[in-house]
Scaffold this motif. Sequence first.
Motif, PDB file in Angstrom:
ATOM      1  N   ALA A  45       4.460  -2.265  -5.884  1.00  0.00           N
ATOM      2  CA  ALA A  45       3.781  -3.192  -6.793  1.00  0.00           C
ATOM      3  C   ALA A  45       4.782  -3.823  -7.764  1.00  0.00           C
ATOM      4  O   ALA A  45       4.715  -5.034  -8.019  1.00  0.00           O
ATOM      5  CB  ALA A  45       2.675  -2.474  -7.561  1.00  0.00           C
ATOM      6  N   ASP A  48       6.715  -6.444  -5.867  1.00  0.00           N
ATOM      7  CA  ASP A  48       5.885  -7.380  -5.100  1.00  0.00           C
ATOM      8  C   ASP A  48       6.066  -7.224  -3.583  1.00  0.00           C
ATOM      9  O   ASP A  48       6.179  -8.199  -2.853  1.00  0.00           O
ATOM     10  CB  ASP A  48       6.160  -8.819  -5.536  1.00  0.00           C
ATOM     11  CG  ASP A  48       5.024  -9.754  -5.165  1.00  0.00           C
ATOM     12  OD1 ASP A  48       3.866  -9.286  -5.107  1.00  0.00           O
ATOM     13  OD2 ASP A  48       5.290 -10.949  -4.904  1.00  0.00           O
ATOM     14  N   PRO A  51       1.528  -3.814   0.540  1.00  0.00           N
ATOM     15  CA  PRO A  51       1.048  -2.432   0.470  1.00  0.00           C
ATOM     16  C   PRO A  51       1.204  -1.653   1.775  1.00  0.00           C
ATOM     17  O   PRO A  51       1.234  -0.429   1.766  1.00  0.00           O
ATOM     18  CB  PRO A  51      -0.419  -2.565   0.082  1.00  0.00           C
ATOM     19  CG  PRO A  51      -0.787  -3.961   0.383  1.00  0.00           C
ATOM     20  CD  PRO A  51       0.460  -4.786   0.352  1.00  0.00           C
ATOM     21  N   GLN A  91      -4.873   1.918   0.631  1.00  0.00           N
ATOM     22  CA  GLN A  91      -5.856   1.620  -0.415  1.00  0.00           C
ATOM     23  C   GLN A  91      -5.279   1.904  -1.798  1.00  0.00           C
ATOM     24  O   GLN A  91      -5.471   1.125  -2.728  1.00  0.00           O
ATOM     25  CB  GLN A  91      -7.153   2.415  -0.195  1.00  0.00           C
ATOM     26  CG  GLN A  91      -7.948   1.967   1.011  1.00  0.00           C
ATOM     27  CD  GLN A  91      -8.252   0.479   0.985  1.00  0.00           C
ATOM     28  OE1 GLN A  91      -8.674  -0.080  -0.015  1.00  0.00           O
ATOM     29  NE2 GLN A  91      -7.982  -0.185   2.102  1.00  0.00           N
ATOM     30  N   HIS A  93      -2.114   1.843  -2.573  1.00  0.00           N
ATOM     31  CA  HIS A  93      -1.089   0.830  -2.826  1.00  0.00           C
ATOM     32  C   HIS A  93      -1.723  -0.499  -3.264  1.00  0.00           C
ATOM     33  O   HIS A  93      -1.199  -1.176  -4.151  1.00  0.00           O
ATOM     34  CB  HIS A  93      -0.226   0.618  -1.599  1.00  0.00           C
ATOM     35  CG  HIS A  93       0.685   1.768  -1.292  1.00  0.00           C
ATOM     36  ND1 HIS A  93       1.620   1.727  -0.301  1.00  0.00           N
ATOM     37  CD2 HIS A  93       0.804   3.007  -1.850  1.00  0.00           C
ATOM     38  CE1 HIS A  93       2.276   2.885  -0.262  1.00  0.00           C
ATOM     39  NE2 HIS A  93       1.784   3.669  -1.183  1.00  0.00           N
ATOM     40  N   LYS A  94      -2.837  -0.835  -2.652  1.00  0.00           N
ATOM     41  CA  LYS A  94      -3.536  -2.063  -3.048  1.00  0.00           C
ATOM     42  C   LYS A  94      -4.029  -1.965  -4.481  1.00  0.00           C
ATOM     43  O   LYS A  94      -4.003  -2.947  -5.221  1.00  0.00           O
ATOM     44  CB  LYS A  94      -4.701  -2.348  -2.103  1.00  0.00           C
ATOM     45  CG  LYS A  94      -4.252  -2.838  -0.729  1.00  0.00           C
ATOM     46  CD  LYS A  94      -5.446  -3.067   0.183  1.00  0.00           C
ATOM     47  CE  LYS A  94      -4.991  -3.573   1.543  1.00  0.00           C
ATOM     48  NZ  LYS A  94      -6.127  -3.749   2.467  1.00  0.00           N
ATOM     49  N   GLN A  95      -4.470  -0.786  -4.886  1.00  0.00           N
ATOM     50  CA  GLN A  95      -4.923  -0.599  -6.278  1.00  0.00           C
ATOM     51  C   GLN A  95      -3.772  -0.772  -7.256  1.00  0.00           C
ATOM     52  O   GLN A  95      -3.960  -1.353  -8.317  1.00  0.00           O
ATOM     53  CB  GLN A  95      -5.551   0.791  -6.441  1.00  0.00           C
ATOM     54  CG  GLN A  95      -6.881   0.939  -5.736  1.00  0.00           C
ATOM     55  CD  GLN A  95      -7.393   2.375  -5.725  1.00  0.00           C
ATOM     56  OE1 GLN A  95      -6.720   3.287  -6.201  1.00  0.00           O
ATOM     57  NE2 GLN A  95      -8.568   2.569  -5.150  1.00  0.00           N
ATOM     58  N   HIS A  96      -2.592  -0.324  -6.888  1.00  0.00           N
ATOM     59  CA  HIS A  96      -1.429  -0.486  -7.764  1.00  0.00           C
ATOM     60  C   HIS A  96      -1.058  -1.958  -7.885  1.00  0.00           C
ATOM     61  O   HIS A  96      -0.561  -2.387  -8.923  1.00  0.00           O
ATOM     62  CB  HIS A  96      -0.227   0.295  -7.228  1.00  0.00           C
ATOM     63  CG  HIS A  96      -0.344   1.771  -7.428  1.00  0.00           C
ATOM     64  ND1 HIS A  96      -0.352   2.360  -8.660  1.00  0.00           N
ATOM     65  CD2 HIS A  96      -0.448   2.777  -6.529  1.00  0.00           C
ATOM     66  CE1 HIS A  96      -0.467   3.667  -8.520  1.00  0.00           C
ATOM     67  NE2 HIS A  96      -0.545   3.950  -7.239  1.00  0.00           N
ATOM     68  N   LYS A  97      -1.284  -2.696  -6.815  1.00  0.00           N
ATOM     69  CA  LYS A  97      -0.909  -4.105  -6.781  1.00  0.00           C
ATOM     70  C   LYS A  97      -1.838  -4.948  -7.660  1.00  0.00           C
ATOM     71  O   LYS A  97      -1.440  -5.957  -8.197  1.00  0.00           O
ATOM     72  CB  LYS A  97      -0.888  -4.616  -5.347  1.00  0.00           C
ATOM     73  CG  LYS A  97      -0.143  -5.918  -5.206  1.00  0.00           C
ATOM     74  CD  LYS A  97       0.187  -6.160  -3.740  1.00  0.00           C
ATOM     75  CE  LYS A  97       0.908  -7.471  -3.632  1.00  0.00           C
ATOM     76  NZ  LYS A  97       2.281  -7.322  -3.252  1.00  0.00           N
ATOM     77  N   SER A  98      -3.097  -4.508  -7.804  1.00  0.00           N
ATOM     78  CA  SER A  98      -4.059  -5.310  -8.576  1.00  0.00           C
ATOM     79  C   SER A  98      -3.865  -5.156 -10.062  1.00  0.00           C
ATOM     80  O   SER A  98      -3.374  -4.297 -10.625  1.00  0.00           O
ATOM     81  CB  SER A  98      -5.488  -4.955  -8.288  1.00  0.00           C
ATOM     82  OG  SER A  98      -5.756  -4.121  -7.260  1.00  0.00           O
TER      83      SER A  98
END
Length: 98
Positions: A45, A48, A51, A91, A93-98
Amino acid sequence: MTDTVSRAADLLKEHRESIDRLDAILVFTLAERFKHTQAVGVLKAQHDLPPSDPAREDNQIARLQDLALQADLDPEFAKKFLNFVIQEVIQHHKQHKS
């Protein structure tokens, strides 16, 4: 209780105790694994990065299937298990990205 039934009950108890210990090892091992994958998610994250990494995932699945064969474990089961873990990690990793 007959001797054979008593012996079977003792063996069952021993197997169940081993299973319980192995379940604990699995839980603690998964917790340790997820600590590292959480750190990877934060790092991705911060830089950039996507994920998921399909090439690494494919390599890991192949590696685990090979290990499963060596361990006399169904490689398809190992694949399903790792796919489940990978989806959970993605999932996170996607949460960290948001």
